[in-house]
Design a protein around this motif. Structure first.
Motif, mmCIF file in Angstrom:
data_model
loop_
_atom_site.group_PDB
_atom_site.id
_atom_site.type_symbol
_atom_site.label_atom_id
_atom_site.label_comp_id
_atom_site.label_asym_id
_atom_site.label_seq_id
_atom_site.Cartn_x
_atom_site.Cartn_y
_atom_site.Cartn_z
ATOM 1 N N GLY A 266 0.810 -1.216 0.000
ATOM 2 C CA GLY A 266 0.000 0.000 0.000
ATOM 3 C C GLY A 266 0.841 1.263 0.000
ATOM 4 O O GLY A 266 0.589 2.195 -0.769
ATOM 5 N N MET A 267 1.870 1.312 0.844
ATOM 6 C CA MET A 267 2.666 2.536 0.933
ATOM 7 C C MET A 267 3.502 2.753 -0.320
ATOM 8 O O MET A 267 3.714 3.882 -0.751
ATOM 9 C CB MET A 267 3.564 2.521 2.172
ATOM 10 C CG MET A 267 2.831 2.689 3.483
ATOM 11 S SD MET A 267 1.423 3.805 3.484
ATOM 12 C CE MET A 267 2.190 5.374 3.333
ATOM 13 N N SER A 268 3.984 1.646 -0.888
ATOM 14 C CA SER A 268 4.775 1.800 -2.107
ATOM 15 C C SER A 268 3.896 2.331 -3.245
ATOM 16 O O SER A 268 4.316 3.190 -4.034
ATOM 17 C CB SER A 268 5.380 0.446 -2.463
ATOM 18 O OG SER A 268 5.781 0.415 -3.789
ATOM 19 N N PHE A 269 2.660 1.844 -3.300
ATOM 20 C CA PHE A 269 1.714 2.347 -4.301
ATOM 21 C C PHE A 269 1.490 3.846 -4.108
ATOM 22 O O PHE A 269 1.585 4.640 -5.029
ATOM 23 C CB PHE A 269 0.388 1.591 -4.180
ATOM 24 C CG PHE A 269 -0.694 2.116 -5.070
ATOM 25 C CD1 PHE A 269 -0.694 1.835 -6.431
ATOM 26 C CD2 PHE A 269 -1.718 2.904 -4.564
ATOM 27 C CE1 PHE A 269 -1.693 2.324 -7.263
ATOM 28 C CE2 PHE A 269 -2.717 3.398 -5.388
ATOM 29 C CZ PHE A 269 -2.707 3.113 -6.740
ATOM 30 N N LEU A 270 1.229 4.200 -2.863
ATOM 31 C CA LEU A 270 0.909 5.586 -2.548
ATOM 32 C C LEU A 270 2.067 6.534 -2.826
ATOM 33 O O LEU A 270 1.890 7.634 -3.336
ATOM 34 C CB LEU A 270 0.542 5.667 -1.070
ATOM 35 C CG LEU A 270 -0.622 6.546 -0.765
ATOM 36 C CD1 LEU A 270 -1.869 5.995 -1.428
ATOM 37 C CD2 LEU A 270 -0.817 6.624 0.734
ATOM 38 N N PRO B 174 -6.288 -0.431 9.622
ATOM 39 C CA PRO B 174 -6.540 -0.365 11.061
ATOM 40 C C PRO B 174 -5.366 0.203 11.858
ATOM 41 O O PRO B 174 -5.480 0.400 13.063
ATOM 42 C CB PRO B 174 -6.807 -1.824 11.443
ATOM 43 C CG PRO B 174 -6.193 -2.633 10.364
ATOM 44 C CD PRO B 174 -6.205 -1.795 9.126
ATOM 45 N N ARG B 175 -4.229 0.428 11.217
ATOM 46 C CA ARG B 175 -3.128 1.064 11.935
ATOM 47 C C ARG B 175 -2.637 2.237 11.108
ATOM 48 O O ARG B 175 -2.559 2.144 9.888
ATOM 49 C CB ARG B 175 -2.004 0.051 12.200
ATOM 50 C CG ARG B 175 -1.456 -0.570 10.942
ATOM 51 C CD ARG B 175 -0.184 -1.357 11.189
ATOM 52 N NE ARG B 175 0.621 -1.291 9.989
ATOM 53 C CZ ARG B 175 1.227 -2.339 9.428
ATOM 54 N NH1 ARG B 175 1.151 -3.526 9.984
ATOM 55 N NH2 ARG B 175 1.943 -2.190 8.337
ATOM 56 N N ASN B 176 -2.300 3.334 11.795
ATOM 57 C CA ASN B 176 -1.975 4.546 11.041
ATOM 58 C C ASN B 176 -0.479 4.705 10.808
ATOM 59 O O ASN B 176 0.024 5.801 10.680
ATOM 60 C CB ASN B 176 -2.563 5.790 11.730
ATOM 61 C CG ASN B 176 -1.834 6.136 13.010
ATOM 62 O OD1 ASN B 176 -1.016 5.344 13.489
ATOM 63 N ND2 ASN B 176 -2.102 7.299 13.559
ATOM 64 N N TYR B 177 0.209 3.573 10.759
ATOM 65 C CA TYR B 177 1.654 3.646 10.525
ATOM 66 C C TYR B 177 2.118 2.502 9.639
ATOM 67 O O TYR B 177 1.427 1.495 9.481
ATOM 68 C CB TYR B 177 2.411 3.603 11.853
ATOM 69 C CG TYR B 177 2.034 2.424 12.728
ATOM 70 C CD1 TYR B 177 2.629 1.189 12.555
ATOM 71 C CD2 TYR B 177 1.057 2.554 13.717
ATOM 72 C CE1 TYR B 177 2.280 0.107 13.339
ATOM 73 C CE2 TYR B 177 0.695 1.477 14.501
ATOM 74 C CZ TYR B 177 1.313 0.254 14.312
ATOM 75 O OH TYR B 177 0.950 -0.822 15.066
ATOM 76 N N ARG C 288 2.574 11.185 8.059
ATOM 77 C CA ARG C 288 3.878 11.810 7.838
ATOM 78 C C ARG C 288 4.429 11.474 6.459
ATOM 79 O O ARG C 288 4.937 12.350 5.745
ATOM 80 C CB ARG C 288 4.864 11.281 8.890
ATOM 81 C CG ARG C 288 5.257 12.270 9.946
ATOM 82 C CD ARG C 288 6.341 11.638 10.787
ATOM 83 N NE ARG C 288 7.650 11.893 10.192
ATOM 84 C CZ ARG C 288 8.497 12.781 10.698
ATOM 85 N NH1 ARG C 288 8.179 13.460 11.780
ATOM 86 N NH2 ARG C 288 9.645 12.987 10.128
ATOM 87 N N ILE C 289 4.330 10.187 6.111
ATOM 88 C CA ILE C 289 4.846 9.761 4.801
ATOM 89 C C ILE C 289 4.105 10.502 3.698
ATOM 90 O O ILE C 289 4.697 11.067 2.779
ATOM 91 C CB ILE C 289 4.655 8.239 4.610
ATOM 92 C CG1 ILE C 289 5.451 7.458 5.673
ATOM 93 C CG2 ILE C 289 5.097 7.814 3.205
ATOM 94 C CD1 ILE C 289 5.278 5.958 5.610
ATOM 95 N N GLY D 273 4.143 15.018 -0.289
ATOM 96 C CA GLY D 273 3.254 15.999 -0.913
ATOM 97 C C GLY D 273 2.033 15.391 -1.574
ATOM 98 O O GLY D 273 1.567 15.876 -2.604
ATOM 99 N N LYS D 274 1.509 14.297 -1.012
ATOM 100 C CA LYS D 274 0.350 13.641 -1.627
ATOM 101 C C LYS D 274 -0.944 14.182 -1.034
ATOM 102 O O LYS D 274 -1.009 14.486 0.160
ATOM 103 C CB LYS D 274 0.395 12.131 -1.360
ATOM 104 C CG LYS D 274 1.681 11.475 -1.778
ATOM 105 C CD LYS D 274 1.795 11.359 -3.275
ATOM 106 C CE LYS D 274 3.131 10.746 -3.638
ATOM 107 N NZ LYS D 274 3.455 10.769 -5.027
ATOM 108 N N GLN D 275 -1.959 14.258 -1.888
ATOM 109 C CA GLN D 275 -3.269 14.650 -1.380
ATOM 110 C C GLN D 275 -4.122 13.401 -1.278
ATOM 111 O O GLN D 275 -4.697 12.949 -2.260
ATOM 112 C CB GLN D 275 -3.935 15.631 -2.342
ATOM 113 C CG GLN D 275 -3.122 16.872 -2.590
ATOM 114 C CD GLN D 275 -3.388 17.448 -3.962
ATOM 115 O OE1 GLN D 275 -4.419 17.194 -4.572
ATOM 116 N NE2 GLN D 275 -2.445 18.219 -4.464
ATOM 117 N N VAL D 276 -4.154 12.827 -0.106
ATOM 118 C CA VAL D 276 -4.975 11.641 0.087
ATOM 119 C C VAL D 276 -5.664 11.740 1.439
ATOM 120 O O VAL D 276 -5.223 12.472 2.322
ATOM 121 C CB VAL D 276 -4.146 10.336 0.044
ATOM 122 C CG1 VAL D 276 -3.293 10.257 -1.198
ATOM 123 C CG2 VAL D 276 -3.248 10.217 1.265
#
Ligand code: FAD
Ligand code: MG
Ligand code: MG
Ligand code: MG
Ligand code: MG
Length: 555
Positions: free
Chosen positions: A40-44, A59-62, A88-89, A94-97
């Motif tokens: 997920g993070m790599s996609f984002l 379910p976890r914000n990290y 933070r990431i 600079g992503k708008q999500v």
């Protein structure tokens, strides 16, 4: 966009259509991403978030840097040092999500909606659930640990998947040492408390065993010298070797090193069940039954399916699978607009033999019914691109195996001295098929898939999305810029930290390095791979601290 489950249906629909109107203004498609792990993070991180209306649910914000999770069990690295807040990431890139800390409890494929539940235990209890509509859904929820339905595993075993698992394990180790030190404890109980069992001889189980051994021998036994003779570490593995997905040299070295250090390695065992304080297993070769008492047990064996994925699979006729099947473009089969990456999905292995006559025709430009070597090599190059999972094999062997077979075939068919007929071609192809391996469930794969998919999203326009791949087995390299190459995994090698400042590293192409210098390579690679300078600093600081002062042994 947000529909509360507590609200009546018409109202919910009104909100939903309201949001459609609102979105119609921006004209952007809604992308919902499930999961803030490696996939997920790599996609984002790679997605151009201005092109879509992006929401992310987990379910976890990290994000957790899982390769260092085993180090948290011993306090070599602090839990806080390997996690990075999603917000933070997202901000630093600079992503708008929009991020929603919630668990997806249902993917409603027919209505293109995901139902989510607030897991915070705060807020109004009657409005725990909400729904999000999507145009595209990226499923990256990872996996659970497979218990193989073994009795007692869920009740008594620790898993090692999340940061809180690692922290619980550390506490449990220290509790065992403190309890064993109490004056009224008899020898038998003391030995039981200090018996540590690990089930699973894969990379995670082995790395944890190594960490545990170092923690006990470098630190704890200095503080609890009276317990020296009572500690026992046992590794239980069902296969014949530990680290059996690694090169044989590494797996042998690991077994020898462990045995030398007094870690009991039991290979070829089938676990029958786990009870409070003891595990039963059977040694397959002799049929002997073993009842082994434990103070703490960690279960680390393979990939299991999350309930939300099992339910989703039953909606889209993917029953009886452990992970979602996708095609080579990572699109989930039988479900338009959805994509699966990381541990919860795998690319459906399509056998090359199924297309053999098509491939043969394609290669046989002169329609002679036979292939020349040039034609064969050319078609193999196309096969390599069309069936990405072959790549791992092809790169390793440099097509050697296939060409040898070709030579054999030529020897057989003497009259056609340099040509290949369809039967021989089929034979060569089935050799390729037999070497096909599915991609491993690793961070490396998940991250590469996330990046690949983001690039596809960045380049696709709405109408192309549903036909990213042209029909027909071989029309892979469409000319237009909207045509995408299938996902290709680049294997960069794999580490196996073995404890005692030694590690093994396996590179593609049969290279293996083992020892102290490899451990330093491991330190530098893992420091460089940290998601932010903040975590990089913290991790390096933790390592330094450990070298000077040892590991922290307070609970
Ligand atoms: P994950 O990274 O597990 O992320 C899943 C995400 O989905 C999480 O954010 C989770 O909170 C979220 N989620 C879960 N359920 C839901 C739900 N219902 N709704 C919404 N979100 C949900 N790989 C390597 O390549 N090298 C290594 O050295 C290595 N070491 C490892 C050590 C350990 C201890 C472990 C456990 C794994 C290790 N791996 C390693 C494997 C690697 O961590 C996984 O392959 C990788 O995390 C898979 O990425 P993912 O995005 O599929 O899942
Ligand atoms: Mg993920
Ligand atoms: Mg992760
Ligand atoms: Mg694992
Ligand atoms: Mg996968």
């Amino acid at each position: 966009l947000v529909v509360f489950a507590g609200e009546s249906k018409p109202q919910a629909q009104a909100i939903a259509s309201d949001s459609k109107v609102a979105k119609a203004g921006t004209g952007k498609k809604r992308v919902v991403v499930l999961g803030t792990g490696w996939g997920g993070m790599s996609f984002l991180k790679n997605l151009d978030s201005t092109l879509y209306d992006v929401s992310i649910v987990a379910p976890r914000n990290y994000f957790v840097f899982t390769p260092l999770l085993p180090s948290v069990t011993s306090g070599s690295v602090e839990a806080r040092s390997i996690i990075e807040p999603v917000r933070r990431i997202v901000r630093s890139k600079g992503k708008q999500v929009q991020f929603h800390e919630a668990e997806c409890i249902k993917i409603d494929a027919a209505n293109k909606t995901v139902v989510c539940r607030d897991v915070s235990q705060m807020g109004p209890s009657d409005k725990k659930e909400f729904a999000l509509q999507y145009d595209y859904l990226v499923v990256a929820v990872g996996a659970t640990t497979n218990t193989f339905d073994t009795k007692g595993v869920l009740e008594y075993c620790h898993f090692l998947k999340e940061v809180y698992d690692a922290e619980k394990i550390k506490k449990s180790i220290l509790t065992c040492f403190e309890s064993a030190s109490l004056p009224h404890v008899k020898e038998e109980v003391r030995k039981k408390l200090l018996s540590f069992v690990i089930v699973g001889g894969g990379p995670t189980g082995v790395e944890f065993a190594a960490e545990l051994h170092d923690f006990i021998h470098d630190d704890l036994l200095n503080l609890y010298p009276h317990l020296h003779n009572d500690v026992k570490i046992t590794l239980v593995q069902s296969g014949d070797h530990i680290l059996n997905t690694y090169d044989e040299r590494i797996s042998k070295y690991a077994e020898q090193k462990f045995t030398r250090e007094g870690i009991h390695v039991n290979t070829g065992c089938r676990v029958l069940g786990v009870q409070a304080g003891a595990i039963d297993f059977k040694i397959k070769s002799t049929g002997q039954l073993v009842n082994l008492p434990y103070g703490m047990i960690v279960w680390s064996t393979g990939i299991g399916t999350r309930p939300v994925i099992a339910d989703f699979m039953s909606q889209i006729e993917q029953n009886d699978r452990r992970v979602l099947a996708t095609d080579e473009w990572l699109r989930i089969k039988n479900c338009e607009g959805t994509f699966g990456i990381g541990d919860c999905a795998s690319i459906e292995q399509r056998r090359v033999v199924e297309d053999v006559s098509y491939l043969f025709q394609l290669a046989d430009k002169t329609n002679s019914g036979r292939l020349t070597i040039e034609e064969f090599v050319e078609v193999m190059e196309q096969v390599r691109q069309r069936y990405p999972q072959i790549n791992i094999y092809m790169e390793r062997q440099h097509m050697r195996g296939v060409l040898e077979l070709l030579a054999d075939a030529i020897k057989d068919g003497r009259q056609a001295s340099i040509q290949l007929d369809i039967d021989h071609f089929k034979q060569a192809i089935s050799k390729v098929d037999s070497q096909m391996k599915s991609m491993p469930a690793t961070a490396q794969v998940a991250a590469q898939q996330g990046e690949y998919l983001a690039h596809c999203f960045n380049h696709m326009t709405a109408e192309v999305a549903s036909h990213m791949a042209p029909e027909g087995p071989m029309r892979i390299r469409g000319k237009g810029r909207h045509r995408f190459q299938p996902f290709q995994y680049q294997h960069l090698g794999q580490f196996a930290p073995l404890g005692g400042e030694k590690a093994a590293y396996e590179l593609p192409g049969d290279w293996v390095s083992i020892g102290r210098s490899t451990q330093w390579l491991w330190y530098s690679v893992y420091a460089s791979k940290q998601v932010s300078w903040r975590t990089r600093t913290l991790v390096v600081f933790d390592w330094t601290k450990r070298m000077f002062f040892g590991r922290d042994s307070s609970r």
